[in-house]
Design a protein around this motif. Structure first.
Motif, PDB file in Angstrom:
ATOM      1  N   PRO A 197       0.814  -1.221   0.000  1.00  0.00           N
ATOM      2  CA  PRO A 197       0.000   0.000   0.000  1.00  0.00           C
ATOM      3  C   PRO A 197       0.848   1.271   0.000  1.00  0.00           C
ATOM      4  O   PRO A 197       0.494   2.257  -0.656  1.00  0.00           O
ATOM      5  CB  PRO A 197      -0.822  -0.139   1.287  1.00  0.00           C
ATOM      6  CG  PRO A 197      -0.947  -1.611   1.499  1.00  0.00           C
ATOM      7  CD  PRO A 197       0.372  -2.175   1.037  1.00  0.00           C
ATOM      8  N   ALA A 198       1.977   1.246   0.715  1.00  0.00           N
ATOM      9  CA  ALA A 198       2.844   2.428   0.745  1.00  0.00           C
ATOM     10  C   ALA A 198       3.434   2.709  -0.632  1.00  0.00           C
ATOM     11  O   ALA A 198       3.532   3.870  -1.058  1.00  0.00           O
ATOM     12  CB  ALA A 198       3.958   2.238   1.765  1.00  0.00           C
ATOM     13  N   GLU A 199       3.843   1.666  -1.350  1.00  0.00           N
ATOM     14  CA  GLU A 199       4.393   1.847  -2.699  1.00  0.00           C
ATOM     15  C   GLU A 199       3.332   2.378  -3.650  1.00  0.00           C
ATOM     16  O   GLU A 199       3.619   3.228  -4.508  1.00  0.00           O
ATOM     17  CB  GLU A 199       4.958   0.517  -3.202  1.00  0.00           C
ATOM     18  CG  GLU A 199       6.236   0.073  -2.490  1.00  0.00           C
ATOM     19  CD  GLU A 199       6.650  -1.343  -2.848  1.00  0.00           C
ATOM     20  OE1 GLU A 199       7.843  -1.667  -2.712  1.00  0.00           O
ATOM     21  OE2 GLU A 199       5.772  -2.152  -3.268  1.00  0.00           O
ATOM     22  N   LEU A 200       2.106   1.874  -3.508  1.00  0.00           N
ATOM     23  CA  LEU A 200       1.016   2.361  -4.351  1.00  0.00           C
ATOM     24  C   LEU A 200       0.736   3.833  -4.055  1.00  0.00           C
ATOM     25  O   LEU A 200       0.550   4.634  -4.985  1.00  0.00           O
ATOM     26  CB  LEU A 200      -0.246   1.526  -4.127  1.00  0.00           C
ATOM     27  CG  LEU A 200      -1.461   1.938  -4.971  1.00  0.00           C
ATOM     28  CD1 LEU A 200      -1.168   1.739  -6.457  1.00  0.00           C
ATOM     29  CD2 LEU A 200      -2.704   1.150  -4.559  1.00  0.00           C
ATOM     30  N   ARG A 201       0.713   4.194  -2.778  1.00  0.00           N
ATOM     31  CA  ARG A 201       0.480   5.596  -2.420  1.00  0.00           C
ATOM     32  C   ARG A 201       1.553   6.500  -3.011  1.00  0.00           C
ATOM     33  O   ARG A 201       1.250   7.588  -3.531  1.00  0.00           O
ATOM     34  CB  ARG A 201       0.427   5.755  -0.898  1.00  0.00           C
ATOM     35  CG  ARG A 201      -0.871   5.288  -0.259  1.00  0.00           C
ATOM     36  CD  ARG A 201      -0.977   5.761   1.183  1.00  0.00           C
ATOM     37  NE  ARG A 201       0.009   5.111   2.040  1.00  0.00           N
ATOM     38  CZ  ARG A 201      -0.184   3.960   2.664  1.00  0.00           C
ATOM     39  NH1 ARG A 201      -1.325   3.301   2.511  1.00  0.00           N
ATOM     40  NH2 ARG A 201       0.747   3.452   3.446  1.00  0.00           N
ATOM     41  N   THR A 202       2.813   6.055  -2.973  1.00  0.00           N
ATOM     42  CA  THR A 202       3.902   6.854  -3.522  1.00  0.00           C
ATOM     43  C   THR A 202       3.740   7.030  -5.031  1.00  0.00           C
ATOM     44  O   THR A 202       3.919   8.130  -5.566  1.00  0.00           O
ATOM     45  CB  THR A 202       5.256   6.191  -3.213  1.00  0.00           C
ATOM     46  OG1 THR A 202       5.433   6.127  -1.799  1.00  0.00           O
ATOM     47  CG2 THR A 202       6.403   6.983  -3.834  1.00  0.00           C
ATOM     48  N   ALA A 203       3.397   5.942  -5.723  1.00  0.00           N
ATOM     49  CA  ALA A 203       3.243   6.000  -7.184  1.00  0.00           C
ATOM     50  C   ALA A 203       2.095   6.914  -7.587  1.00  0.00           C
ATOM     51  O   ALA A 203       2.220   7.714  -8.527  1.00  0.00           O
ATOM     52  CB  ALA A 203       3.024   4.599  -7.739  1.00  0.00           C
ATOM     53  N   VAL A 204       0.972   6.815  -6.881  1.00  0.00           N
ATOM     54  CA  VAL A 204      -0.190   7.637  -7.229  1.00  0.00           C
ATOM     55  C   VAL A 204       0.062   9.095  -6.865  1.00  0.00           C
ATOM     56  O   VAL A 204      -0.298  10.012  -7.605  1.00  0.00           O
ATOM     57  CB  VAL A 204      -1.458   7.103  -6.536  1.00  0.00           C
ATOM     58  CG1 VAL A 204      -2.651   8.014  -6.826  1.00  0.00           C
ATOM     59  CG2 VAL A 204      -1.758   5.685  -7.019  1.00  0.00           C
ATOM     60  N   ARG A 205       0.695   9.316  -5.720  1.00  0.00           N
ATOM     61  CA  ARG A 205       1.011  10.684  -5.325  1.00  0.00           C
ATOM     62  C   ARG A 205       1.923  11.350  -6.348  1.00  0.00           C
ATOM     63  O   ARG A 205       1.732  12.512  -6.707  1.00  0.00           O
ATOM     64  CB  ARG A 205       1.677  10.685  -3.939  1.00  0.00           C
ATOM     65  CG  ARG A 205       2.151  12.018  -3.448  1.00  0.00           C
ATOM     66  CD  ARG A 205       1.024  12.964  -3.118  1.00  0.00           C
ATOM     67  NE  ARG A 205       0.184  12.467  -2.039  1.00  0.00           N
ATOM     68  CZ  ARG A 205      -0.895  13.111  -1.587  1.00  0.00           C
ATOM     69  NH1 ARG A 205      -1.268  14.260  -2.160  1.00  0.00           N
ATOM     70  NH2 ARG A 205      -1.619  12.612  -0.610  1.00  0.00           N
TER      71      ARG A 205
END
Length: 304
Positions: A197-205
């Motif tokens: 989830p943290a990697e996804l948040r970084t990519a979307v951000r």
């Protein structure tokens, strides 16, 4: 030897309320002299279409610049750059400022940490800059508004042609948009892409300037609005179609983000769309039109 053309503007306080204003524009090419070291109080986008050179920022590190590329000059940050004297380069620059720059920075369109950005091409950016140059004619009463609109266009164009993302954004964003209406949590979306989830948040951000939850919510609510206006489906059915099993939860989300409940949004629009909406985007060169009415037969047409 080099050639240069530039104009500078002084927008009024009223124009600053547009959010972005253009302070200047320039087109230059050749073995231009070095710029800086200097510090500015506004933003500048320097678009390099051909040639190569170097850039040194506040960290003192010298970076190679190879066209197509973008130099972000940020307020309060020292910069120093120049084209290679043997090859020169072709540049266009736009000076701009305004309160909307903070939002563009939050959304990832302005990157103070990446002053040298590789681009895939510069055609669309040069088109936006060309609009500013054409608006710069003497006596243009629409100068400030036209150039402000073109700065917005320029920032979008530059975001689309960054070499580290595709024209439609990061592949993860494309996948999220494709799966947006499935009733999946952020954790489940991340697992689908082999990410935490943290990697996804970084990519979307990085790609969209917001959280995965907000990115999905924007897509879902946009579709929900279309269904509310273009169909007679009950709110509960629309909620399910856009990924929410709980209609009450969907209605609360809708009201919180849109400012009104789904049923009230439908009433406000007051539109009847008997044929329903289509996902097919019209050809701009052939927009939808109302067909001409057939001539009425009043019985006076002659026979052959």
């Amino acid at each position: 030897m080099y050639h240069t053309w530039m104009r500078y503007f002084t927008p009024s306080p009223a124009h600053h309320r547009l959010g972005l204003v253009c302070l200047g524009v320039g087109l230059q090419h050749g073995a231009l002299p070095a710029v800086g070291p200097r510090v500015l109080d506004h933003h500048v986008a320097v678009v390099i279409s051909a040639g190569r050179g170097w850039f040194r920022g506040a960290d003192g590190r010298r970076r190679t610049v190879t066209a197509p590329a973008l130099l972000w000059l940020t307020p309060g940050v020292t910069h120093h750059y120049a084209p290679d004297p043997d090859t020169g380069w072709d540049e266009a620059f736009v000076d701009f400022t305004g309160p909307a720059t903070a939002a563009y920075a939050d959304l990832g369109y302005l990157d103070a940490d990446g002053p040298v950005v590789a681009l895939t091409d510069t055609a669309t950016a040069r088109t936006a800059i060309g609009r500013i140059a054409r608006a710069a004619r003497q006596g243009n009463p629409f100068l400030e508004v036209e150039t402000a609109a073109a700065v917005h266009e320029l920032l979008v164009a530059l975001r689309r042609v960054r070499a580290d993302t595709g024209a439609d954004g990061h592949p993860v964003l494309q996948a999220l948009a494709r799966d947006a209406f499935q009733p999946l949590s952020v954790i489940e979306h991340a697992a689908r892409h082999g990410m935490t989830p943290a990697e996804l948040r970084t990519a979307v951000r990085r790609g969209a300037g917001c959280s995965p939850k907000d990115y999905l919510l924007g897509i879902r609510l946009g579709r929900a609005k279309e269904l509310l206006v273009g169909t007679e489906l009950p709110v509960a059915a629309i909620a399910r179609r856009v990924g929410y099993d709980d209609p009450a939860y969907f209605s609360r989300l809708f009201a919180r983000r849109v400012g009104t409940a789904p049923v009230h949004f439908r009433e406000q629009q007051c539109r009847s769309v008997p044929g329903g909406f289509t996902d097919r985007i019209p050809d701009p060169s052939r927009p939808p039109t109302i067909p001409p009415s057939a001539p009425a037969d009043d019985g006076r047409r002659g026979g052959g």
